[in-house]
Structure formats: C-alpha cells, structure tokens
Design a protein around this motif. Sequence first.
Motif, mmCIF file in Angstrom:
data_model
loop_
_atom_site.group_PDB
_atom_site.id
_atom_site.type_symbol
_atom_site.label_atom_id
_atom_site.label_comp_id
_atom_site.label_asym_id
_atom_site.label_seq_id
_atom_site.Cartn_x
_atom_site.Cartn_y
_atom_site.Cartn_z
ATOM 1 N N ILE A 114 0.834 -1.193 0.000
ATOM 2 C CA ILE A 114 0.000 0.000 0.000
ATOM 3 C C ILE A 114 0.879 1.257 0.000
ATOM 4 C CG2 ILE A 114 -0.374 0.448 2.494
ATOM 5 C CD1 ILE A 114 -3.251 0.178 0.096
ATOM 6 N N PHE A 215 6.092 -19.342 -5.995
ATOM 7 C CA PHE A 215 5.734 -18.321 -5.009
ATOM 8 C C PHE A 215 5.288 -17.039 -5.698
ATOM 9 C CE2 PHE A 215 8.003 -19.550 -0.795
ATOM 10 C CZ PHE A 215 7.428 -20.800 -0.863
ATOM 11 N N MET A 218 1.793 -17.356 -7.415
ATOM 12 C CA MET A 218 0.680 -17.287 -6.475
ATOM 13 C C MET A 218 0.483 -15.874 -5.961
ATOM 14 S SD MET A 218 0.702 -20.836 -4.380
ATOM 15 C CE MET A 218 1.975 -20.245 -3.306
ATOM 16 N N LYS A 222 -2.637 -12.955 -6.491
ATOM 17 C CA LYS A 222 -3.356 -12.415 -5.336
ATOM 18 C C LYS A 222 -3.254 -10.904 -5.203
ATOM 19 C CE LYS A 222 -1.303 -15.277 -2.351
ATOM 20 N NZ LYS A 222 -0.960 -16.088 -1.176
ATOM 21 N N PHE A 224 -3.539 -7.226 -4.644
ATOM 22 C CA PHE A 224 -4.722 -6.421 -4.368
ATOM 23 C C PHE A 224 -4.345 -4.991 -3.986
ATOM 24 C CE2 PHE A 224 -7.633 -4.580 -1.297
ATOM 25 C CZ PHE A 224 -8.818 -4.614 -2.016
ATOM 26 N N ASP A 225 -3.523 -4.872 -2.952
ATOM 27 C CA ASP A 225 -3.218 -3.559 -2.373
ATOM 28 C C ASP A 225 -2.740 -2.544 -3.410
ATOM 29 O OD1 ASP A 225 -3.426 -5.426 -0.403
ATOM 30 O OD2 ASP A 225 -1.832 -4.620 0.841
ATOM 31 N N PHE A 228 -5.461 -1.445 -5.692
ATOM 32 C CA PHE A 228 -6.445 -0.691 -4.912
ATOM 33 C C PHE A 228 -6.042 0.776 -4.809
ATOM 34 C CE2 PHE A 228 -7.986 1.019 -0.912
ATOM 35 C CZ PHE A 228 -9.302 0.601 -0.880
ATOM 36 N N SER A 243 -8.719 -10.395 -7.626
ATOM 37 C CA SER A 243 -8.885 -10.059 -6.203
ATOM 38 C C SER A 243 -9.685 -8.785 -6.051
ATOM 39 C CB SER A 243 -7.539 -9.806 -5.529
ATOM 40 O OG SER A 243 -6.658 -10.812 -5.807
ATOM 41 N N ILE A 246 -13.347 -9.421 -6.685
ATOM 42 C CA ILE A 246 -13.993 -10.065 -5.534
ATOM 43 C C ILE A 246 -14.313 -9.010 -4.482
ATOM 44 C CG2 ILE A 246 -13.720 -11.752 -3.669
ATOM 45 C CD1 ILE A 246 -11.897 -13.351 -5.504
ATOM 46 N N TYR A 247 -13.334 -8.135 -4.254
ATOM 47 C CA TYR A 247 -13.543 -7.063 -3.287
ATOM 48 C C TYR A 247 -14.751 -6.206 -3.673
ATOM 49 C CZ TYR A 247 -13.006 -2.373 -1.452
ATOM 50 O OH TYR A 247 -13.255 -1.149 -0.910
ATOM 51 N N SER A 263 -14.743 -16.269 -5.240
ATOM 52 C CA SER A 263 -13.585 -16.592 -4.393
ATOM 53 C C SER A 263 -13.233 -18.067 -4.519
ATOM 54 C CB SER A 263 -13.871 -16.345 -2.921
ATOM 55 O OG SER A 263 -14.256 -15.052 -2.702
ATOM 56 N N LEU A 267 -9.891 -19.725 -5.768
ATOM 57 C CA LEU A 267 -9.142 -20.605 -4.873
ATOM 58 C C LEU A 267 -8.785 -21.916 -5.574
ATOM 59 C CD1 LEU A 267 -8.442 -20.082 -1.940
ATOM 60 C CD2 LEU A 267 -10.395 -21.454 -1.276
ATOM 61 N N ILE A 270 -6.025 -21.457 -8.070
ATOM 62 C CA ILE A 270 -4.712 -21.350 -7.425
ATOM 63 C C ILE A 270 -4.219 -22.724 -6.978
ATOM 64 C CG2 ILE A 270 -3.533 -20.508 -5.347
ATOM 65 C CD1 ILE A 270 -4.600 -17.852 -5.820
#
Lengths: 294, 287
Positions: A114, A215, A218, A222, A224-225, A228, A243, A246-247, A263, A267, A270
Amino acid sequence: MKEKNLKWILILPAVIILLFLVFYPLLWSLGLSFYEYSTMIVRPPKFVGLQNFIDVINDPTIWHNFKVTAYFLAVALPLEFLLGFGIALLLYEEFKGRRIVLTILLIPMMLAPIAVGVFYRFIYDSTFGIFTYILSQIGVKQFEWYTYKWVIPCVALVDVWQWTPFMMLILLAGLMAVPQYLYEAASIDRAGWMMKFRYITLPIIKPLVGIAVLFRTMDILKVFDTVFILTDGGPGNASELISFRIYREAFQYFHTGKASALSYIFLVIIIVLTNIYLRFLTRRPAEARVTREV
Amino acid sequence: MDRRTKRNIIKGVKYLLIAIVTAVWFFPVYWLIATSLKTRLEMFAIPPKWLFNPVPDNFIDVFWERRYGLTPGPTEFPKFLFNSFFISLSSIGLVILIGTLAAYSFSRFELRGKNTWLFFILSTRMLPPIAVVIPIYLMYQRLGLLNNYIGLIALYIMFNMAFAVWMMKGFFDEIPRELDEAAMVDGYSRMGAFRKAVLPQALTGIAATAVFCLIMAWNEFLFAYILSGFDTRTVPVALARIRGESGINWGTITATEVIYITPVIVFTFFLQKYLLRGITFGTVKGR
C-alpha cells in the motif's frame, strides 16, 4: 505431564486458531456461495444452488478480470525472473559492498504494497511525476500511464520493482549451493561456460527456480493492495484484477453470495496451478525440499 | 587485446551494472524521502530539483493541522500510528508464544501425521486473503468484532502462524536434542528443559521471526481496511484514504509514508542476515 499429551497440547493453540480463523470461515463461505445473500439487506439467505457459479461463469466482465490478471502475470513474472536471474549472476561473486547492495535490494520487498502504491502514484503523476519527466527526457513526450493501454504494464512495473529482489535472492542461493569442485572438474575437461551452465548450474538450481516461480505466480495472482491504491481498477475496468473484482462484488456491490462463488473458483484455480507447477517443475515435491532446507 | 585487459573490462562492466541496478532500486525510496523534505514549490518543480534545502514542514503537518481553512490543532495521525504499533506488537507477542510451542513440539516429538499437520499449517499461508476476508467479515459482524482490537490481533496471529511455526521449527532443528536430554537428566521436566536449555539458544531465531512477523502485521492492509473502523484504523488504512482524491496533499502524504516505512528500513538494515532466511522460507541460508 506425560510427553504423549504434552506434544499435542503444545500444538493445540496454533491449530485451534487456524481452524477457527481459516477453515471455519472458508466452510462458511462455501455454504454462502450457494445462497443469494447480501450483507446490506436484512433478509435471510435464499438457497439458489449453483446459480452464483453460473452467474460468475456467464459474466463476460469476470472473464475480462481473468484476462487482465493473466496479462499482468505475463508481463510481471518473466521480467522478474529474467532480471532476478541477471542480478543474481552479477552478485554471485563476492565483492566489496555486496552486503550493502543486498540490503538495498531487500528494502522494496519489506515495504507495504500500500505504501509502495502511494509513492508510485507520486512517481507516475502525469504533470510532476519523476517517471514522466525521465521519459520526456528520453524523447517520450507527454506519457500518460493511466490509460487502457499502459495501465497494466505500469502496475506490473511496480510489482517488478518490489519483487525482482525476491527472485534474485532465491536464485542467488541456488547458485551459491553449486559445489565449486564441479566447475573445477569441468574446467579440467575444457568445458566452456555455456557447457558448465547447461550441465552443472541449471540442473542444480532448477528446483529453486521452481519454488521462486511458484511463489511469485501465487502472489501475483493475489495482488490487491497495489491496484487498490494505484488505479482503483481503472481506467474503467482496465486494471481490475480478480482479487479486486472479488472485493468490489463483496464490499461495493454487496453481492456476498456471488463474491463467495468467485472466491471459490479463484481458490480452486490457485490450488490447481500450484499442483501443476509442483509436478511439472520438480521431481521432488517442493514442500519436501523446503522441509529439508529449513 | 590480451587476456588481462579483457578480464578487467568485463569486471568494470560488471561493477557498472551492479551500480546501476542498486541505484535504480534505491531511487524510488530516495525520491520519496527527498520529496518529504522539500517545500511545496520544490516538490512539483520541473525539471525536478535535485539539490534543495531540507525543511521539516511536512513532518510538522503530519502531527499538527495548520492548513488554510481547517481548524488548527493536533491531527489524528498519532492515533493511527499507535493503533499500528499496538495491533502489530500484541499480535506478534502471541503468535511467537503459540508458534514457538508448536514448533518445539514439531521439532522434538514424533507425531502421528506430522507432515500432514505441517503442510496444513503451511497451506493457510497460500490462501488469497481476499477469499477469506468475506466470511471473516460476516463472522466478526456477528461476534461484534468489527472495529475491535481483538478482532484484528487474532487475525494477524492467524496470518503469521504458518511462518512462525516453520521458521521456529527450523531454528529448533539446529539445536541438538542432546541439550534437552542433558537438562532432563539434571532433573528438569520437559518444559523446564525447554525453558532453561533450549529457549536461550533459540533467542536470535525468535528475535528474527518476531521482526519478520512484525513487519508483516505492520504492512497488512486488506483485513485492516475491511475490518477496522475509525477507532482501530491503522496507518496503511489511513494512507489508503488518498484513493480517488484529486488534490492530494503530497507533502503530508510523503512525510507520513516516511514515518511509516522508517521502522521497516531500520529493521532491514540491522537484521538483513535473518531476513534473507525468513523471506525465502529457509531456502536461503542466512549468510
């Protein structure tokens, strides 16, 4: 106390927390995904069977979200891998100040996405941002990053800045794990560096490459921040990753059931991807490798 | 060109590349810090101001409201900073306690289905947070844990559990079992041996794990954003309020960011050896 009881008692608190805060909620949302429900409306959930899943699959904008996520992955992952590998090769040999270089490279990955998003907003700004300025100096006048065309590569660049060092660190560890005598023996046999790389380095670092790529894959899925704060999914829905969708479904449109269904699909993707990776990239399962190394 | 010059050229190019990489990677952080110390005019200057007199004004603004048209007085920022510290510190205290006990058990005892348990714990880390946040929100709504410290602290314990257990297990595995056994021969109970003999040896490991968990809790955004209210708002959530704002006060924002990331950068410098190990989940041995 008997050891037999003690050993389970020691583990119990950890397991209880995980069951209560991960598995119980996950089961709950699996249930919810079969109901029409909204946290906004005071009305009991209505059972709709697979309707939420059908809605998700039939929604073209959700396919768009998947495409955007794949595009993001396709830009960020190869760049992180190539740059990470390149830098690992550069830093492979000991030199004065290597520790400082490594510490500086560690910083981005320790910072909150963020926070990173906020300062990239400043860097990318189209009037006073330093990024825009540097581009203008090399001949790209009036670059606008917040456009349908450039938004994903620009967000991916932030991810590359933050996570290339992670790739680099794992690959560096792999390179350092190669026993020197193998290279020496190969030199005696007059093998060139290409041969050494192909037949000594590559096979030894392959499992670590697998872990690093897994890693990162994945984590990129994911993300998001950053989105956003940096783009809010825009312009339009050009940078709306899964993501983020979904939010939005859950906390902006309040389609709780549909968000839960999405979600779950996410999932499952993934989990499936993880398993394909593990089979494809390592003969030895990655978790066994991690167990051994820890 | 003889071999020697050729080798020197290669070496020179290599160092040049290393310097470029380091500079490129450090630049955004430098630029943020520099901006926070500039005046409003210098901040937006084109071409950018490379040389300037640092001023503390932006940092004062973070703590003291004095913008035109607003009532002067202390800002809300100290509260958010306190929340961030309070929530991360309490959660790591607990996660270290619970995780260390579990890790000790995993390291020392034969357990039925041990690898399954360990993998179960690890798997909780692979989940996309967004997939669990919806049901947790509903659960917290019912339990009255929204905008509540306990709710967030519990979540951060969950969030860091896998990491704490795996890291600590790694550290315990390196301490010879003979140590516990010797202590038990001396009359200590199992837990007594753990406390007196093993724990002191594992202190650096605990410290490293704690710092790592601390940074993760400190940086967490999604859960904090969705589950906290005004009273429990953390710094990342406060920062996120600039989203969608057009006239962002960059002076205050950059200063806030610098305050927020400084502890992390300081930790990184002092503990890089352990962090290397932690980041890669033990795949990179701390050097």
